[in-house]
Design a protein around this motif. Structure first.
Motif, short mmCIF file in Angstrom:
data_model
loop_
_atom_site.label_atom_id
_atom_site.label_comp_id
_atom_site.label_asym_id
_atom_site.label_seq_id
_atom_site.Cartn_x
_atom_site.Cartn_y
_atom_site.Cartn_z
N ASP A 96 -2.53 8.03 -2.72
CA ASP A 96 -3.88 8.59 -2.75
C ASP A 96 -4.20 9.25 -1.42
O ASP A 96 -3.49 9.07 -0.43
CB ASP A 96 -4.90 7.48 -3.02
CG ASP A 96 -4.98 6.48 -1.87
OD1 ASP A 96 -3.92 6.20 -1.26
OD2 ASP A 96 -6.08 5.99 -1.58
N GLY A 110 -11.34 4.49 0.20
CA GLY A 110 -12.29 5.37 0.87
C GLY A 110 -13.47 4.66 1.49
O GLY A 110 -14.45 5.29 1.87
N ASP A 155 0.86 -1.16 0.00
CA ASP A 155 0.00 0.00 0.00
C ASP A 155 0.91 1.22 0.00
O ASP A 155 2.08 1.14 0.38
CB ASP A 155 -0.93 -0.01 1.22
CG ASP A 155 -2.07 0.99 1.06
OD1 ASP A 155 -2.85 1.13 2.02
OD2 ASP A 155 -2.18 1.62 0.00
N1 LIG Z 1 -4.16 3.52 0.08
C1 LIG Z 1 -5.34 3.28 0.69
N2 LIG Z 1 -5.42 2.33 1.65
C2 LIG Z 1 -6.62 2.14 2.29
C3 LIG Z 1 -6.70 1.20 3.36
C4 LIG Z 1 -5.49 0.38 3.82
C5 LIG Z 1 -5.63 -1.04 3.27
N3 LIG Z 1 -4.79 -1.99 4.02
C6 LIG Z 1 -3.37 -1.75 3.87
C7 LIG Z 1 -2.57 -2.73 4.68
C8 LIG Z 1 -1.10 -2.60 4.36
C9 LIG Z 1 -0.39 -2.63 5.68
C10 LIG Z 1 -1.37 -2.11 6.68
C11 LIG Z 1 -2.74 -2.49 6.17
C12 LIG Z 1 -7.92 1.06 4.01
N4 LIG Z 1 -8.26 0.30 5.08
C13 LIG Z 1 -9.58 0.57 5.31
N5 LIG Z 1 -10.29 0.07 6.32
C14 LIG Z 1 -9.65 -0.78 7.35
C15 LIG Z 1 -10.70 -0.88 8.44
C16 LIG Z 1 -10.23 -1.77 9.51
C17 LIG Z 1 -9.33 -1.30 10.48
C18 LIG Z 1 -8.92 -2.15 11.48
C19 LIG Z 1 -9.42 -3.46 11.55
C20 LIG Z 1 -10.31 -3.92 10.57
C21 LIG Z 1 -10.72 -3.08 9.56
N6 LIG Z 1 -10.09 1.44 4.44
C22 LIG Z 1 -9.07 1.77 3.61
C23 LIG Z 1 -9.01 2.68 2.56
C24 LIG Z 1 -7.77 2.87 1.91
C25 LIG Z 1 -7.64 3.86 0.86
O1 LIG Z 1 -8.61 4.55 0.47
N7 LIG Z 1 -6.41 4.04 0.30
#
Ligand SMILES: Nc1nc2c(CCNCC3CCCC3)c3[nH]c(NCCc4ccccc4)nc3cc2c(=O)[nH]1
Length: 375
Positions: A149, A219, A95
């Motif tokens: 992003d 998002g 990411d």
């Molecule tokens: N670039 C980018 N990354 C996003 C991420 C990170 C996705 N995991 C990345 C991994 C790479 C290493 C870290 C994670 C997201 N994670 C979530 N929700 C997690 C919600 C959640 C939080 C905790 C427990 C369960 C669910 N929405 C996200 C939206 C985006 C986004 O728009 N843009």
């Protein structure tokens, strides 16, 4: 120009947007729909690469933000990229760090050029721009890299989301222009637009113009109600190319996987299985089980009688409860191993159900057994 990432659509479900596909990467072939275990700091927490291999993990995630701060991409580059550093010969996706800057760092400042922030580790000042993030991801050497992003918060005004979306599209173009290794690393664009469907369409169409090998839907899973997430998803996926993979970022729990597959998603990632494992909660076909619960103190059944993983074939609920209660490290190793196996096995069953033209039937069957009350 050789494409490092190729997607084949093998079958489309006749009763939903579910798809069965195959993603070919420089580090192996990934069957989709796929769940990608999260290895934020170059490790899926508590698991060795040979354990990930033995349970069938084909691709894992890592993160630009964390690895840039520690140990730094230069060291990892010298170690042979993430594959050499971790000694993982499967596929890797990184990411781009934008999301983590907003969820972890302090004193963030966002401009059209990029984001400045202070490290959550030592308060040191840093700045990410599309160009600098591409240089980091190029050094980490993942097979799939995400464009830089901005993930707007939820809720956010339409004006904010519109400005942010245009910045994200501009950043995607700058990522594509500065990507140093396009023949070895596939760059995915990320569709933003918040809860505004016309902005989601605009974001999708503008990213498609840039022609990426895959598209993420960002998002979402940022605090919005689940029905809203599903509606935004159902509206957005049809605007994306049918022959390219769709990746729903940060999702999700078992039910979210079904709802996402049903709405045309091919790739998922979530910290949930490994995160809840560390507080002793396990996923089973009959729902979540909180292993510290006294009811398991003399329960000699496996975590999930339906599970074929090594943990379920070797240990009892009573033993694992004891380890968790005693804060023995083996405890969270076993719950993590089982939870990741559970998610990978669930996706395998979902793929098989699409092949057998019974995805919606399998979804119904799973929901009836899984229930939603914690046990
Ligand atoms: N670039 C980018 N990354 C996003 C991420 C990170 C996705 N995991 C990345 C991994 C790479 C290493 C870290 C994670 C997201 N994670 C979530 N929700 C997690 C919600 C959640 C939080 C905790 C427990 C369960 C669910 N929405 C996200 C939206 C985006 C986004 O728009 N843009």
């Amino acid at each position: 120009m050789a494409q490092p990432i190729r997607f084949e659509l093998l079958r489309r479900d006749g009763h939903s947007q579910a798809r069965r596909g195959r993603l070919t990467t420089p580090h192996g072939v990934i069957e989709t729909p796929v769940f990608m275990p999260v290895g934020t700091q170059a490790t899926v927490k508590t698991m060795a690469p040979w354990e990930l291999k033995e349970i069938g993990a084909g691709i894992i995630l890592s993160n630009t933000y964390h690895l840039h701060l520690r140990p730094g991409e230069q060291l990892i580059d010298r170690a042979g990229g993430l594959h050499g550093f971790m000694n993982w010969d499967g596929a890797v996706l990184t990411d781009s760090g934008g999301f983590q800057v907003f969820s972890l760092a302090d004193l963030r400042k966002i401009t059209d050029d990029g984001v400045s922030f202070r490290s959550h580790l030592d308060g040191s000042s840093h700045s990410f721009t599309p160009e600098s993030v591409m240089a980091i991801e190029n050094a980490l050497g993942a097979d799939i890299i995400m464009a830089f992003d901005e993930c707007p918060p939820y809720p956010a005004t339409r004006a904010y989301v519109e400005t942010s979306l245009r910045r994200t599209v501009d950043w995607a173009q700058r990522c594509k222009a500065s990507h140093q290794r396009p023949e070895e690393q596939g760059l995915f664009g990320i569709v933003q637009g918040g809860e505004f469907l016309d902005l989601r369409k605009e974001a999708a169409l503008r990213l498609i113009d840039l022609d990426f090998p895959g598209y993420a839907i960002g998002g979402l899973s940022v605090g919005e109600p689940k029905p809203l997430m599903y509606d935004i998803l159902a509206y957005t996926t049809p605007w994306l190319p049918v022959d390219k993979p769709r990746y729903l970022m940060g999702v999700g729990s078992p039910d979210d996987l079904f709802e996402g597959v049903e709405r045309g998603v091919d790739m998922f990632d979530c910290v949930l299985p490994t995160r809840i494992a560390r507080n002793g909660t396990v996923l089973t076909s009959e729902g979540k089980r909180v292993m510290k619960n006294a009811r398991y103190s003399d329960d000699f059944l496996p975590l999930d009688p339906d599970c074929d993983c090594r943990v379920c074939k070797t240990f009892s609920r009573a033993y694992i409860r004891h380890l968790i209660k005693a804060d023995e490290v083996l405890g969270i190793r076993l719950t993590s191993y089982h939870n990741v196996y559970f998610m990978l096995d669930l996706m395998k069953r979902i793929r098989q159900s699409i092949e057998a033209d019974r995805f919606l039937g399998y979804k119904q069957e799973f929901y009836e057994r899984y229930g939603y009350n914690e046990k």
